[in-house]
Motif scaffolding. Structure first.
Motif, mmCIF file in Angstrom:
data_model
loop_
_atom_site.group_PDB
_atom_site.id
_atom_site.type_symbol
_atom_site.label_atom_id
_atom_site.label_comp_id
_atom_site.label_asym_id
_atom_site.label_seq_id
_atom_site.Cartn_x
_atom_site.Cartn_y
_atom_site.Cartn_z
ATOM 1 N N TYR A 1 0.829 -1.203 0.000
ATOM 2 C CA TYR A 1 0.000 0.000 0.000
ATOM 3 C C TYR A 1 0.868 1.259 0.000
ATOM 4 C CZ TYR A 1 -3.687 -3.198 1.533
ATOM 5 O OH TYR A 1 -4.573 -4.223 1.630
ATOM 6 N N GLU A 2 0.486 2.218 -0.823
ATOM 7 C CA GLU A 2 1.114 3.544 -0.748
ATOM 8 C C GLU A 2 0.300 4.371 0.237
ATOM 9 O OE1 GLU A 2 2.399 5.369 -4.388
ATOM 10 O OE2 GLU A 2 1.870 7.369 -3.657
ATOM 11 N N LEU A 3 0.963 4.944 1.229
ATOM 12 C CA LEU A 3 0.258 5.700 2.274
ATOM 13 C C LEU A 3 0.283 7.201 1.985
ATOM 14 C CD1 LEU A 3 1.819 3.790 5.310
ATOM 15 C CD2 LEU A 3 -0.389 3.359 4.215
ATOM 16 N N GLY A 4 1.307 7.641 1.299
ATOM 17 C CA GLY A 4 1.413 9.068 0.989
ATOM 18 C C GLY A 4 2.645 9.308 0.140
ATOM 19 N N ARG A 5 2.714 10.505 -0.422
ATOM 20 C CA ARG A 5 3.834 10.801 -1.323
ATOM 21 C C ARG A 5 4.019 12.313 -1.423
ATOM 22 N NH1 ARG A 5 5.630 8.313 -6.780
ATOM 23 N NH2 ARG A 5 4.357 6.533 -6.168
ATOM 24 N N GLU A 6 5.252 12.742 -1.347
ATOM 25 C CA GLU A 6 5.579 14.144 -1.632
ATOM 26 C C GLU A 6 6.290 14.134 -2.976
ATOM 27 O OE1 GLU A 6 4.861 16.527 1.032
ATOM 28 O OE2 GLU A 6 4.929 17.811 -0.747
ATOM 29 N N ARG A 7 5.689 14.775 -3.949
ATOM 30 C CA ARG A 7 6.246 14.707 -5.305
ATOM 31 C C ARG A 7 7.311 15.777 -5.528
ATOM 32 N NH1 ARG A 7 3.484 11.303 -8.562
ATOM 33 N NH2 ARG A 7 1.436 10.689 -7.751
ATOM 34 N N PHE A 8 8.413 15.369 -6.134
ATOM 35 C CA PHE A 8 9.446 16.314 -6.563
ATOM 36 C C PHE A 8 9.920 15.890 -7.946
ATOM 37 C CE2 PHE A 8 9.847 16.657 -1.921
ATOM 38 C CZ PHE A 8 9.884 18.036 -1.760
ATOM 39 N N PRO A 9 10.127 16.842 -8.831
ATOM 40 C CA PRO A 9 10.635 16.481 -10.158
ATOM 41 C C PRO A 9 12.103 16.065 -10.082
ATOM 42 C CG PRO A 9 10.546 18.867 -9.910
ATOM 43 C CD PRO A 9 9.948 18.282 -8.653
ATOM 44 N N GLY A 10 12.626 15.597 -11.197
ATOM 45 C CA GLY A 10 14.063 15.340 -11.287
ATOM 46 C C GLY A 10 14.819 16.626 -10.978
ATOM 47 N N ILE A 11 16.039 16.465 -10.453
ATOM 48 C CA ILE A 11 16.813 17.641 -10.023
ATOM 49 C C ILE A 11 16.966 18.648 -11.165
ATOM 50 C CG2 ILE A 11 19.200 18.315 -9.460
ATOM 51 C CD1 ILE A 11 17.681 17.395 -7.011
ATOM 52 N N GLY A 12 17.207 18.151 -12.359
ATOM 53 C CA GLY A 12 17.420 19.048 -13.495
ATOM 54 C C GLY A 12 16.144 19.696 -13.989
ATOM 55 N N ILE B 1 -7.270 3.125 8.659
ATOM 56 C CA ILE B 1 -6.014 3.383 9.400
ATOM 57 C C ILE B 1 -4.917 3.836 8.438
ATOM 58 C CG2 ILE B 1 -4.149 2.180 10.625
ATOM 59 C CD1 ILE B 1 -6.463 0.710 12.108
ATOM 60 N N ARG B 2 -4.833 3.170 7.307
ATOM 61 C CA ARG B 2 -3.798 3.550 6.329
ATOM 62 C C ARG B 2 -4.010 4.987 5.863
ATOM 63 N NH1 ARG B 2 -4.675 -1.836 4.937
ATOM 64 N NH2 ARG B 2 -6.170 -1.365 3.283
ATOM 65 N N ASP B 3 -5.265 5.340 5.677
ATOM 66 C CA ASP B 3 -5.579 6.698 5.237
ATOM 67 C C ASP B 3 -5.138 7.717 6.294
ATOM 68 O OD1 ASP B 3 -6.903 8.515 3.435
ATOM 69 O OD2 ASP B 3 -8.333 8.811 5.083
ATOM 70 N N LYS B 4 -5.459 7.427 7.539
ATOM 71 C CA LYS B 4 -5.116 8.352 8.636
ATOM 72 C C LYS B 4 -3.585 8.457 8.792
ATOM 73 C CE LYS B 4 -6.086 8.896 13.619
ATOM 74 N NZ LYS B 4 -4.767 8.802 14.183
ATOM 75 N N VAL B 5 -2.922 7.297 8.819
ATOM 76 C CA VAL B 5 -1.459 7.300 8.966
ATOM 77 C C VAL B 5 -0.838 8.072 7.803
ATOM 78 C CG1 VAL B 5 0.605 5.823 8.866
ATOM 79 C CG2 VAL B 5 -1.326 5.170 10.317
ATOM 80 N N GLY B 6 -1.311 7.811 6.602
ATOM 81 C CA GLY B 6 -0.749 8.461 5.420
ATOM 82 C C GLY B 6 -0.912 9.971 5.477
ATOM 83 N N ARG B 7 -2.109 10.423 5.848
ATOM 84 C CA ARG B 7 -2.351 11.873 5.881
ATOM 85 C C ARG B 7 -1.473 12.541 6.937
ATOM 86 N NH1 ARG B 7 -6.910 12.781 7.896
ATOM 87 N NH2 ARG B 7 -7.877 10.738 7.702
ATOM 88 N N GLU B 8 -1.476 11.954 8.130
ATOM 89 C CA GLU B 8 -0.712 12.585 9.221
ATOM 90 C C GLU B 8 0.791 12.551 8.937
ATOM 91 O OE1 GLU B 8 -3.947 11.574 12.737
ATOM 92 O OE2 GLU B 8 -1.995 10.570 12.793
ATOM 93 N N PHE B 9 1.254 11.411 8.423
ATOM 94 C CA PHE B 9 2.692 11.277 8.169
ATOM 95 C C PHE B 9 3.128 12.231 7.053
ATOM 96 C CE2 PHE B 9 6.563 8.901 6.789
ATOM 97 C CZ PHE B 9 7.202 8.866 8.012
ATOM 98 N N SER B 10 2.309 12.339 6.011
ATOM 99 C CA SER B 10 2.645 13.238 4.897
ATOM 100 C C SER B 10 2.810 14.660 5.417
ATOM 101 C CB SER B 10 1.549 13.224 3.829
ATOM 102 O OG SER B 10 1.406 11.917 3.315
ATOM 103 N N GLU B 11 1.921 15.070 6.290
ATOM 104 C CA GLU B 11 1.985 16.425 6.824
ATOM 105 C C GLU B 11 3.234 16.596 7.693
ATOM 106 O OE1 GLU B 11 0.206 18.877 5.869
ATOM 107 O OE2 GLU B 11 1.354 20.183 7.215
ATOM 108 N N THR B 12 3.457 15.605 8.553
ATOM 109 C CA THR B 12 4.602 15.672 9.474
ATOM 110 C C THR B 12 5.925 15.760 8.722
ATOM 111 O OG1 THR B 12 3.397 14.342 11.064
ATOM 112 C CG2 THR B 12 5.778 14.395 11.331
ATOM 113 N N MET B 13 6.050 14.974 7.658
ATOM 114 C CA MET B 13 7.342 14.861 6.982
ATOM 115 C C MET B 13 7.689 16.079 6.131
ATOM 116 S SD MET B 13 8.729 12.213 8.114
ATOM 117 C CE MET B 13 10.159 12.133 7.052
ATOM 118 N N ARG B 14 6.727 16.934 5.870
ATOM 119 C CA ARG B 14 7.014 18.095 5.014
ATOM 120 C C ARG B 14 8.134 18.957 5.581
ATOM 121 N NH1 ARG B 14 3.660 19.654 1.054
ATOM 122 N NH2 ARG B 14 4.022 21.858 1.473
#
Ligand SMILES: Cc1cc2nc3c(=O)[nH]c(=O)nc-3n(C[C@H](O)[C@H](O)[C@H](O)COP(=O)(O)OP(=O)(O)OC[C@H]3O[C@@H](n4cnc5c(N)ncnc54)[C@H](O)[C@@H]3O)c2cc1C
Length: 596
Positions: A126-137, A423-436
């Motif tokens: 399961y994917e719980l969350g994701r912060e997207r970033f493009p390639g460095i270039g 639970i996965r939804d809650k963990v994913g949302r909270e963790f995504s916010e925390t990790m920013r």
């Protein structure tokens, strides 16, 4: 497979195995460079111990200033496991000054490789969350800098710094050369160094010694400088494995970092270490020391991927994650910089970047002393300015670790039920916010300031908040002089470097003359640059802004002060410090802030 116990890094003995270079570089492409004909008969201006990224940057910057330097490194320069890979914005600004941007951008890390951070139960789970970033270039630089942060792992970045240092005529580099001991008196440092191949010893006399010799610094120990903090956050095990087809085994696509969360909470990560076929798997561990057999490691890698697959383990590095800062960075003629001065969790990618800032702060001060224009207090300002920044970044890095480990255990996290999904939804949302907070760190990299520095003259303005997430550009004394584009295509940062730069906004060189004359009297290198662009004037806020060789503002005002000679004495460390109270200022309207 090889196991590397890296004593410098603070690693611990791990699985049996012979340590061979994982990423061989060619250390001997750099011969013993010829700055000093005979180190035994000459007095070396600066002896730099350790050619990790910080020692290389220091030697390179000293050489760039024309200062003689002997850099010794006990190893042959091979990288057993690349550690750092995030070259921060400020470090890239220094690379710009040193002419290294092209080399970093041209390094083999693929510039179109997506830099997403994904939180997941396994690569096939399961994917719980994701912060997207493009390639460095593909990411533009933030508007607050002419440079963007880069992904350039240590086995690619160290050789760039090494070539830079070796290209400086006044720098002599000796690999396979170890510092054995040293003493100092009021005039000189006397060091015993040893050829690691032959055991032959020689004595070197130097005006200054700088320990860039890593977490277990002999220089720090000899100087009697204690460290404080937490000596063990986690016992972590890093494993580099090769699997060219990993991306084809799952549906999550390209990402830089994968953080694995199981029913017990966050337990491991995988990062794309070269953006191709090599991956760094990290078993985060805890405060209890734990060793893993090869079979256990393989099973854990398969757990993270979520299926059986073929891969090759290339190296294993057990290490200790620490949170330590040295009490001071100087004792007499001896200094410490980089991991010898601060050891932090890699969460945030601050370690090397903080160390290179140390090097840039120290380099011009050593140059000033050796050229004879630095005052008695100049070298003490190194600790005063840099030690609080070390403590700041160590604390932030530990906070990032805590946030990464903050997920509570959830026994039903993996259940294919509505409750499991909730639970996965809650963990994913909270963790995504925390990790920013860990991913958006422009404030941490650009917003550090030398509040209360005895070699800056405060102007009574209020400090903007020191928020690691948000950087507030300001030309307030003690801060990094901010970037703005000039009409000719240069950045303001391109004006700074070898000496002091006096910027004039709406004033000419005649108005600056008393300050330039005062600098000349004291043999302080200072040039004047008039800037016509109104948006730059608005950013810098005063008619005169004096920028130090490291790019930090020393003073600003609307007129050259009557005591110009005293101002020059303050900024060269020869006058008594302005009082601490002068820095505490009435609150003003904050300058516009920005995040990236
Ligand atoms: C997994 C991981 C990821 C990381 N990622 C990042 C990142 O993305 N960005 C970042 O900024 N930082 C990162 N760091 C931290 C970074 O790797 C370190 O802060 C950095 O390498 C420190 O550089 P240094 O030159 O001070 O010390 P070191 O790299 O430890 O170099 C010290 C050198 O001194 C030499 N030496 C020691 N004793 C002697 C002696 N007596 N005589 C001669 N030579 C000697 C050693 O051989 C060594 O080469 C990471 C760390 C880890 C563990």
């Amino acid at each position: 497979m090889t196991t590397t116990a890296d004593p410098v890094f603070g690693g611990i003995a791990g699985l049996p195995g012979r340590a061979v270079p994982f990423f061989p570089v060619q250390p001997h492409i750099i011969p013993q460079t010829p700055g000093f004909k005979d180190v035994q008969s000459e007095v070396v201006p600066v002896l730099v111990v350790g050619a990790g990224p910080v020692g290389l940057a220091l030697a390179g910057d000293l050489g760039w200033r024309g200062i003689g330097c002997l850099l010794i490194e006990q190893s042959d320069g091979s990288i057993y496991q690349p550690r750092m890979d995030l070259v921060g914005v400020r470090t890239m600004e220094f690379c710009r000054r040193w002419g290294l941007v092209g080399a970093v951008e041209g390094s083999p890390y693929p510039r179109d490789y997506a830099q997403d951070n994904i939180y997941l139960t396994s690569l096939t789970g399961y994917e719980l969350g994701r912060e997207r970033f493009p390639g460095i270039g593909q990411a533009p630089p933030p508007k607050e800098s002419p440079q963007r942060r880069e992904r350039c792992p240590q086995n690619m970045f160290d050789p760039i710094l090494r070539e830079f240092a070796a290209a400086q005529k006044s720098v002599t580099m000796r690999y396979r050369t170890r510092l054995v001991s040293f003493t100092q008196n009021a005039e000189l440092v006397t060091a015993v160094i040893e050829n690691a191949d032959t055991g032959a010893r020689e004595t070197v006399k130097a005006r200054y010694i700088v320990g860039c010799d890593g977490a277990r610094s002999l220089v720090r120990e000899t100087l009697g400088i204690p460290m404080h903090g937490n000596p063990v956050l986690t016992y972590t095990t890093n494993v580099i494995f090769r699997c060219p087809h990993l991306l084809s085994l799952h549906d999550k696509g390209k990402a830089y970092r994968h953080i694995f969360i199981g029913p017990e909470g966050t337990w491991s990560t995988i990062v794309a270490i070269n953006g191709r076929d090599q991956w760094r798997f990290s078993i985060i561990g805890g405060a209890e020391q734990r060793e893993y057999t090869t079979d256990e490691i393989k099973a854990l890698i398969r757990r993270a991927v979520g299926r059986d697959f073929a891969f090759e383990i290339l190296s294993v590095l057990p290490w200790v994650r620490r949170e330590l800062v040295a009490d001071r960075y100087r004792n007499g003629r001896g200094f410490i910089a980089g991991d010898s001065a601060h050891v932090m969790s890699p969460t945030g990618g601050f370690g090397m970047n903080t160390g290179i800032q140390d090097a840039v702060d120290l380099s011009w001060k050593l140059a000033a002393m050796l050229e004879g224009w630095g005052g008695d207090g100049l070298l003490d300002s190194y600790t005063i300015e840099r030690q609080p920044i070390g403590a700041r970044n160590v604390t932030e890095a530990s906070g990032n670790l805590r946030r990464m480990l903050s997920v509570e255990p959830h026994a039903d996290l993996l259940d294919a039920t509505p409750q499991g999904a909730a639970i996965r939804d809650k963990v994913g949302r909270e963790f995504s916010e925390t990790m920013r907070r860990e991913w958006f760190t422009l404030g941490a990299h650009l917003g550090y300031r030398y509040e209360g520095s005895p070699i800056c003259r405060p102007d009574g303005s209020a400090a903007p908040p020191d928020d690691p997430r948000a950087y507030t550009p300001t030309a307030r004394p003690g801060h990094r002089a901010p970037h703005a584009w000039l009409a000719d295509g240069r950045s303001t940062l391109d004006l700074f470097g070898r000496g002091f730069t006096l910027l004039g906004f709406g004033v000419d060189v005649k108005a600056a003359a008393p300050l330039l004359d005062a600098a000349r009297q004291r043999r302080v290198p200072m040039t004047f640059t008039a800037i016509a662009e109104p948006q730059v004037a608005a950013l810098y806020e005063r008619k005169f802004v004096l920028v130090r060789p490291d790019g930090h503002v020393a003073w600003r005002g609307d007129a050259v002060p009557d005591d110009a000679l005293r101002l020059v004495d303050v900024v060269r460390g020869a006058a008594s410090s302005p009082s601490r109270q002068a820095w505490a200022a009435p609150v003003q309207a904050p300058v516009k802030s920005a995040t990236v």
